[in-house]
Design an enzyme around this catalytic site. Structure first.
Site, PDB file in Angstrom:
ATOM      1  N   ASN A 173      25.736  19.141  23.008  1.00 55.56           N
ATOM      2  CA  ASN A 173      24.702  18.119  23.275  1.00 55.56           C
ATOM      3  C   ASN A 173      24.624  17.831  24.770  1.00 55.56           C
ATOM      4  O   ASN A 173      23.545  17.808  25.362  1.00 55.56           O
ATOM      5  CB  ASN A 173      25.025  16.805  22.557  1.00 55.56           C
ATOM      6  CG  ASN A 173      25.148  16.977  21.066  1.00 55.56           C
ATOM      7  OD1 ASN A 173      24.684  17.963  20.526  1.00 55.56           O
ATOM      8  ND2 ASN A 173      25.775  16.031  20.398  1.00 55.56           N
ATOM      9  N   ASP A 174      25.786  17.626  25.372  1.00 50.35           N
ATOM     10  CA  ASP A 174      25.790  17.341  26.800  1.00 50.35           C
ATOM     11  C   ASP A 174      25.722  18.607  27.637  1.00 50.35           C
ATOM     12  O   ASP A 174      25.148  18.599  28.718  1.00 50.35           O
ATOM     13  CB  ASP A 174      27.042  16.530  27.176  1.00 50.35           C
ATOM     14  CG  ASP A 174      26.854  15.060  26.849  1.00 50.35           C
ATOM     15  OD1 ASP A 174      25.786  14.529  27.190  1.00 50.35           O
ATOM     16  OD2 ASP A 174      27.754  14.467  26.243  1.00 50.35           O
ATOM     17  N   ARG A 223      34.717  10.382  17.200  1.00 46.30           N
ATOM     18  CA  ARG A 223      34.142   9.610  18.311  1.00 46.30           C
ATOM     19  C   ARG A 223      34.647   8.179  18.160  1.00 46.30           C
ATOM     20  O   ARG A 223      34.310   7.509  17.180  1.00 46.30           O
ATOM     21  CB  ARG A 223      32.616   9.613  18.236  1.00 46.30           C
ATOM     22  CG  ARG A 223      31.956  10.956  18.515  1.00 46.30           C
ATOM     23  CD  ARG A 223      30.447  10.811  18.416  1.00 46.30           C
ATOM     24  NE  ARG A 223      29.718  11.939  18.950  1.00 46.30           N
ATOM     25  CZ  ARG A 223      29.080  12.838  18.201  1.00 46.30           C
ATOM     26  NH1 ARG A 223      29.098  12.741  16.887  1.00 46.30           N
ATOM     27  NH2 ARG A 223      28.414  13.824  18.772  1.00 46.30           N
ATOM     28  N   HIS A 240      21.559   1.897   9.048  1.00 42.62           N
ATOM     29  CA  HIS A 240      22.214   1.971   7.747  1.00 42.62           C
ATOM     30  C   HIS A 240      21.320   2.560   6.674  1.00 42.62           C
ATOM     31  O   HIS A 240      21.785   3.276   5.795  1.00 42.62           O
ATOM     32  CB  HIS A 240      22.729   0.590   7.345  1.00 42.62           C
ATOM     33  CG  HIS A 240      23.996   0.256   8.039  1.00 42.62           C
ATOM     34  ND1 HIS A 240      24.363  -1.021   8.360  1.00 42.62           N
ATOM     35  CD2 HIS A 240      24.986   1.052   8.497  1.00 42.62           C
ATOM     36  CE1 HIS A 240      25.540  -0.989   8.972  1.00 42.62           C
ATOM     37  NE2 HIS A 240      25.915   0.251   9.074  1.00 42.62           N
ATOM     38  N   GLU A 284      31.603  20.150  28.384  1.00 39.97           N
ATOM     39  CA  GLU A 284      30.228  19.677  28.225  1.00 39.97           C
ATOM     40  C   GLU A 284      29.527  19.496  29.572  1.00 39.97           C
ATOM     41  O   GLU A 284      28.399  19.042  29.647  1.00 39.97           O
ATOM     42  CB  GLU A 284      30.187  18.386  27.402  1.00 39.97           C
ATOM     43  CG  GLU A 284      31.104  17.283  27.855  1.00 39.97           C
ATOM     44  CD  GLU A 284      31.110  16.091  26.890  1.00 39.97           C
ATOM     45  OE1 GLU A 284      30.272  16.017  25.990  1.00 39.97           O
ATOM     46  OE2 GLU A 284      31.989  15.230  27.060  1.00 39.97           O
TER      47      GLU A 284
HETATM   48  C1  PEP Z   1      28.393  16.649  22.770  1.00 38.71           C
HETATM   49  O1  PEP Z   1      28.119  16.252  23.903  1.00 38.71           O
HETATM   50  O2  PEP Z   1      27.989  17.732  22.299  1.00 38.71           O
HETATM   51  C2  PEP Z   1      29.233  15.844  21.877  1.00 38.71           C
HETATM   52  C3  PEP Z   1      29.667  16.315  20.739  1.00 38.71           C
HETATM   53  O3  PEP Z   1      29.536  14.580  22.249  1.00 38.71           O
HETATM   54  P1  PEP Z   1      28.516  13.320  22.231  1.00 38.71           P
HETATM   55  O4  PEP Z   1      27.320  13.729  21.419  1.00 38.71           O
HETATM   56  O5  PEP Z   1      29.307  12.218  21.654  1.00 38.71           O
HETATM   57  O6  PEP Z   1      28.217  13.154  23.693  1.00 38.71           O
HETATM   58 MG    MG Z   2      29.167  14.672  24.843  1.00 37.17          MG
END
Ligand code: PEP
Ligand code: MG
Length: 581
Positions: free
Chosen positions: A460-461, A299, A192, A437
């Protein structure tokens, strides 16, 4: 010079102000005479009263009142104060152990907070800090002792606060006109205090190792929230260099905020949609404030990570409805639960896997827990039924093969049909998308394109799975390369397939809001980005200053390079040439 993780960008030059906590451990237990026990309990009750009144006063401060996100943090503190379990635990321990109120409150708070701190999920670690924050307030009000060694009001100079950790209460009680920067030795990006620092626009670093040993009160320091470092006792040439940096940063910020309400269009009139990633309804405030074109990624895990019981269909649909209604007609992409990997839910009991990133995660888990998943699907459909036509889309995470997609779609259609049958208003057709992803999904994009309405690239994944680099493992973080040619090739293939099949393609990983990669992504043909809403103004400013035709030419040679280092170097040159910092 100490390195840290940037959670809020910018520069600060000022005097160090070290905040050292009085540890909760300092309260030695003392035995209380049985006739005095009720008095101790009364002291506890009065401390709760006083704490409640103090928080209500904080809620009236303009810097808190103006942000729903910040008020929510303190509302959560009020909930903790009123938590019957906490009250019961303290009164019971006072009676059974015959101990004084301070030591009992201290040990109960420590137990509660340690429980959360030791959970691997950062969301829970954030809760530990909240408990500490409230606990210290109650303790202070039991003991009438100051919990900090020094009062900030001693000085009128601008300061950079250095602390082992910082609680939201401590942060908001600092005079905002003097608070230039924050450096924290511990902390997590989702804590936070981090959220607060970001929304207050204060440059901040967390996880600065060795900070409290090296930082000296009232010495001069420079906090560089771009490079992620704090320089203690800089020489005069560094001070001059950073004074210039600070001035040009302020000028850039001023220009960015001038165009905040302007459309996100390149110089050659190409519209680039800039949407926001959110995790809970309170994030919508920032979506609106930063003029996002909608929510590109909701999310939905949060509702499952912080609770003791599964959320009901109505609780979930209320939650989704509150997001949808606040956004009026702007689009909302709701992603079904993506628990697993680094997101541990104690409701799901997924904490003990050997390879969590390759394991029981997202739709894999959802399909094994059909009732829980279908409750969520019904809640999304219900919320979509109350929304404007096509305002709500549904997004499935971690899809790795076509059969998996067909199965989740089958469940969705089954629930949709039964709701229509029961006379519940749901859309006859809801837009369906998948996260791209996992490399297999990118490679089979052509086949997936026949089955869905849109693709959302989860970089990200995608980086993690393409390069076999655990996104949470700092030992291999140098191999986590968003600009690796393999990743670029996959993104480019997905965009090509999207165009050929008239399927919308967006990108919603951290790359989307990272100014280093905006040009690359536009050059690859991406026309929709979704990111933390606070990053939108900066990305919009870049977009309004470039032309897609020009970018296509500049980026073409990048696509033939062999290594991510070469690509990063050339991108850096291009970015500097067009003035992107
Ligand atoms: C990702 O994988 O890029 C993504 C947006 O989902 P998360 O970061 O929630 O896995
Ligand atoms: Mg992801």
């Amino acid at each position: 010079m100490l390195k840290g993780l940037v959670i809020s960008p910018g520069f600060a030059l000022g005097r160090v102000h070290c905040l050292r906590h009085i540890q909760l451990e300092n309260f030695e237990a003392s035995t209380v005479d049985p006739t005095e026990l009720e008095n101790e309990i009364q002291r506890f009750r009065s401390a709760l009263e006083l704490s409640r009144a103090e928080i209500n006063q904080l809620l009236e401060l303009p810097q808190i009142k103006s942000s729903l996100e910040i008020s929510n943090i303190f509302q959560a503190h009020l909930t903790l104060i009123d938590d019957p379990d906490l009250q019961k635990e303290v009164t019971q321990r006072i009676r059974t152990l015959s101990q004084d109120v301070q030591s009992v409150v201290s040990s109960v708070i420590k137990d509660y907070s340690n429980f959360f701190r030791n959970l691997p999920d950062p969301q829970f670690q954030g809760k530990a800090i909240d408990i500490m924050d409230v606990g210290k307030r109650i303790l202070k009000n039991c003991s009438k002792r100051q919990t900090r060694q020094k009062d900030l009001h001693d000085t009128s100079e601008g300061i950079i606060v250095c602390a082992e950790d910082l609680t939201p209460s401590e942060l908001v009680s600092l005079d905002p006109s003097r608070l230039l920067g924050i450096a924290i030795e511990q902390g997590t990006p989702t804590s936070h205090a981090s959220i607060l620092a970001r929304s207050m626009g204060i440059p901040a670093l967390i996880q600065v190792e060795g900070l409290m040993q090296k930082a000296q009160d009232w010495s001069f320091a420079i906090l560089d929230g771009n490079a992620g470092q704090i320089i203690l006792n800089p020489d005069s040439s560094l001070r001059e260099k950073y004074s210039r940096e600070l001035e040009s940063y302020k000028e850039r910020q001023r220009r960015i905020f001038e165009v905040l309400a302007e459309p996100s269009i390149t110089r050659d009139n190409v519209r680039i949609l800039l949407k926001a990633n959110i995790g809970q309804p309170s994030d919508v405030d920032s979506v609106i404030k930063n003029y996002a074109d909608g929510v590109g990624l909701y999310r939905t895990e949060f509702a499952y990570l912080t609770r003791r019981t599964f959320p009901t269909e109505n609780e979930l649909s209320d939650c989704y409805n509150s997001v949808i209604s606040k956004l009026e007609n702007r689009s909302v992409v709701i992603r079904t639960i993506d628990i697993g990997g680094d997101k541990i839910s104690h409701l799901m009991g997924n904490s003990l896997e050997r390879n969590p990133e390759l394991g029981w995660r997202a739709v894999r888990m959802a399909m094994d827990c059909e009732e829980i998943f279908c409750t969520q699907l019904r809640a999304i459909l219900k919320a979509a039924g109350n929304a404007a036509n096509n305002q709500v889309s549904i997004l499935f995470p971690m899809i790795s093969n076509i059969s998996e997609l067909r199965k989740v779609k089958g469940l969705l259609f089954r629930e949709q049909e039964s709701m229509i049958h029961a006379g519940i208003p749901v859309p006859e057709r809801i837009r369906i998308g998948i996260m791209i992803e996992i490399p297999s999904a990118a490679l089979l994009a052509e086949k997936f394109a026949r089955e869905v309405d849109f693709f959302s690239i989860g970089s990200n994944d995608l980086v993690q799975y393409t390069l076999a680099v655990d996104r949470t493992n700092s030992k291999v973080s140098h191999l986590y390369q968003p600009a690796n040619p393999a990743v670029i090739k996959l993104i480019s293939e997905v965009v090509r397939v999207g165009r050929a099949n008239n399927i919308e393609v967006s990108l919603c990983g951290e790359m989307a809001g990272d100014s280093r990669y905006v040009i690359l992504l536009l050059g690859l043909g991406i026309r929709e980005l979704s990111m933390n809403a606070v990053l939108i103004p900066n990305v919009k400013q870049i977009i309004r200053n470039v032309s897609c035709a020009e970018i296509d030419q500049l980026i073409e040679p990048v696509l033939n390079l062999d290594t991510s280092e070469e690509i990063e170097a050339v991108l850096g040159k291009i970015n500097r040439k067009i003035g992107i910092q």
